[in-house]
Design a protein around this motif. Structure first.
Motif: not given
Length: 155
Positions: A32, A103, A108, A120
């Motif tokens: 992400d 992420t 997260a 993250s």
């Protein structure tokens, strides 16, 4: 008007969609670009994904990829690496699923799964209810851990 913050900012659109994965899933990988990732393990037989897409008005919704191969479910938002958008993934999985999440700076949260690796890249990470191995890298972001009984490697 010079000096007026946000004068040229476009209004944003938010779209939410939910997908149920029919195939059996034994592992989950989420990539992400700055959005939030929340994975919760529980007594379910099918994986359920809720995607919250945020993007500029006048743009198309960002493309999201969901693929299942060999029991591995992969979720990605490749368009948000190059454009101004976010995709938040909220995923409910069987508690036996192994999770890998990255992420690129977004938060997260991973709860109640068999094992996990979380990165993250500076965003906050929250972990709870683990009995298996856990590897976490926050890139300097805050880390909150509750109820972890297995081996832990945190950076």
């Amino acid at each position: 008007m010079a000096g007026v913050p946000g004068q040229f900012a476009r209004p944003t659109i938010v779209t939410v969609r939910t997908v149920t994965v029919a195939q059996p899933v034994t592992s989950l990988t989420v990539g992400d670009f700055g959005g939030q990732v929340r994975v919760t393990g529980g007594p379910v037989s099918r994986v359920q994904i809720t995607e919250r897409l945020t993007y500029d008005q006048g743009s198309n919704p960002p493309a999201v990829t969901e693929t299942v191969a060999g029991g591995r479910l992969t979720l990605r938002d490749p368009a948000c690496g190059d454009t101004d958008c976010d995709v938040d993934f909220t995923v409910t999985v069987p508690s036996s699923v192994s999770v890998t999440a990255a992420t690129q700076g977004g938060p997260a949260f991973v709860l109640g799964v068999a094992r996990a690796s979380v990165n993250s890249a500076g965003g906050p990470v929250g972990i709870a209810d683990f009995s298996g191995p856990l590897t976490v890298s926050t890139g300097g972001g805050p880390l909150t851990i509750n109820g972890v009984a297995g081996p832990l490697r945190a950076d």
